[in-house]
Design a protein around this motif. Structure first.
Motif: not given
Length: 305
Positions: A91-92, A97-98, A103-105, A110-114
Motif C-alpha cells: 500500500a505504501y 506512486a500516486i 517517474p522515479n521522483e 511530507y508526501k512520504i508521511a502522507i
C-alpha cells in the motif's frame, strides 16, 4: 586529483508482487527479533501487577517459561503475520506512486508521511484483528494447557481465541474490536515510521549516491530511527488500543478512543499513557531496523530477477 563519479542510479522499485514477498520476510524478521519486548510492553499497558519492565520480564520467564515472551505471534503462522507487513509495504509503494508527479521522483518528506499514513489506515483492516488476538494471548498468564494441564487459561491459541470472540460477540465487536483505536494509532504511527526512515536514509547517504543503495549497516540505523519515530508519534493511542482490545466487553459509543484515553489519564495521569514505553523503544530499534533492512535487501534481490 581523480574525480569520483557518482554511483549508478538504482533501478526503480516495481511495487507489485515484490512488495508482498519482501513485506512477508520483513514481518517474519520483526517477529523473531521484537516479540519478547512487545509482550512485556503489552503486559505493562494492560496489567498494573508489574513494577516495571524488568519485573515483568523476570516474572514472565520464571512463571511461564521463556517462550511465553512469544505469546500471540509464534503460535500463528509466520506467513500470516508477514501478510500484515506485505499489505503495509504494498500500500505504501502504491500511494507513493500516486503522489509522485513524475517517474522515479524523490518525494518530499511530507508526501512520504502522507503515503505512510494512508498505508497505515489501509493496513488496519488486517492489523486490527491480528493485534487483537496477539494482545489477548499476551495478556494471559500461565503456561499453555498443552504442557501444564488445566492451567486456567481462557484461550488455547489465536484460532481458539478468534472462535470464542466471534461466537460471543460477532465479527465487528469480537474479532474487529478496537478497529477505530487501531486506525487512530496506525495513521500517525506510519507517517512517522516511513518519513523517519526516509529522513535518516537521506542523511546517511553520501553526496552523489542514491539513498536506495545504502549498505545493510546504514539501513539498520535508518530503520531504527524509523521505529523510534513510529512510537514517538503514536504511543498514547497504542495504550488505548491495548486497553480496549484486552477488556472483556466491547467499548461503548463511537468516541470510545477519546473516552478511554480520558479515563486512563484520569486514573493514572500522563504516566499511564506512557506505561511500557521503555521496552517499546528498546524493541523498536532492532525490530524496525531489521524490518526495513530485510525489506530493502529483498526488494533489491527481486528486482534483479
Amino acid at each position: 586529483m581523480t574525480e569520483i563519479s557518482p554511483a549508478p542510479p538504482v533501478p526503480p522499485k516495481k511495487g507489485g508482487w515484490e512488495d508482498f514477498v519482501a513485506g512477508n520476510f520483513a514481518g517474519m524478521a520483526q517477529v523473531f527479533i521484537g516479540q519478547p519486548l512487545d509482550t512485556i510492553k503489552v503486559r505493562l499497558q494492560v496489567e498494573p501487577r508489574f513494577k516495571g519492565p524488568m519485573d515483568c520480564l523476570i516474572q514472565t520467564v520464571k512463571n511461564e517459561g521463556f517462550f511465553a515472551l512469544y505469546k500471540g505471534r509464534m503460535a500463528s503462522p509466520l506467513v500470516g503475520i508477514g501478510a500484515v507487513n506485505a499489505l503495509l509495504f504494498a500500500a505504501y509503494s502504491r500511494l507513493k506512486a500516486i503522489l509522485a508527479t513524475f517517474p522515479n521522483e524523490q518525494l518530499a518528506l511530507y508526501k512520504i508521511a502522507i503515503a505512510g499514513a494512508g498505508a497505515g489506515a489501509i493496513n488496519s483492516v488486517l492489523s486490527s484483528p491480528v493485534e487483537l488476538l496477539k494482545i489477548k494471548m499476551q495478556a494471559q498468564y500461565g503456561r499453555s494447557k498443552a504442557t501444564a494441564g488445566n492451567s486456567g487459561l481462557i484461550y488455547k491459541g489465536p484460532i481458539d481465541c478468534s472462535k470464542h470472540l466471534i461466537r460471543e460477540f460477532g465479527i465487528r465487536n469480537g474479532l474487529y474490536r478496537g478497529f477505530w483505536a487501531t486506525i487512530a494509532r496506525e495513521i500517525p504511527a506510519y507517517a512517522g515510521f516511513y518519513s523517519g526512515f526516509e529522513f535518516a536514509k537521506r542523511k546517511l547517504t553520501l553526496e552523489g549516491n542514491s539513498p536506495d543503495s545504502l549498505p545493510p549497516s546504514k539501513l539498520m540505523l535508518a530503520g531504527s530511527f524509523g521505529g523510534f519515530s513510529y512510537w514517538l508519534c503514536c504511543y498514547p493511542f497504542d495504550v488505548v488500543k491495548s486497553k480496549v482490545q484486552n477488556q472483556k466487553n466491547p467499548p461503548k459509543g463511537i468516541f470510545y478512543v477519546f473516552t478511554t484515553m480520558s479515563s486512563i489519564y484520569k486514573n493514572g495521569g500522563a504516566a499511564a499513557l506512557t506505561r511500557g514505553i521503555t521496552p517499546t523503544i528498546l524493541r523498536s530499534l532492532p525490530a524496525a531496523g531489521s524490518t526495513f533492512t530485510i525489506y530493502e535487501l529483498t526488494m533489491r534481490m527481486l528486482e534483479k530477477i
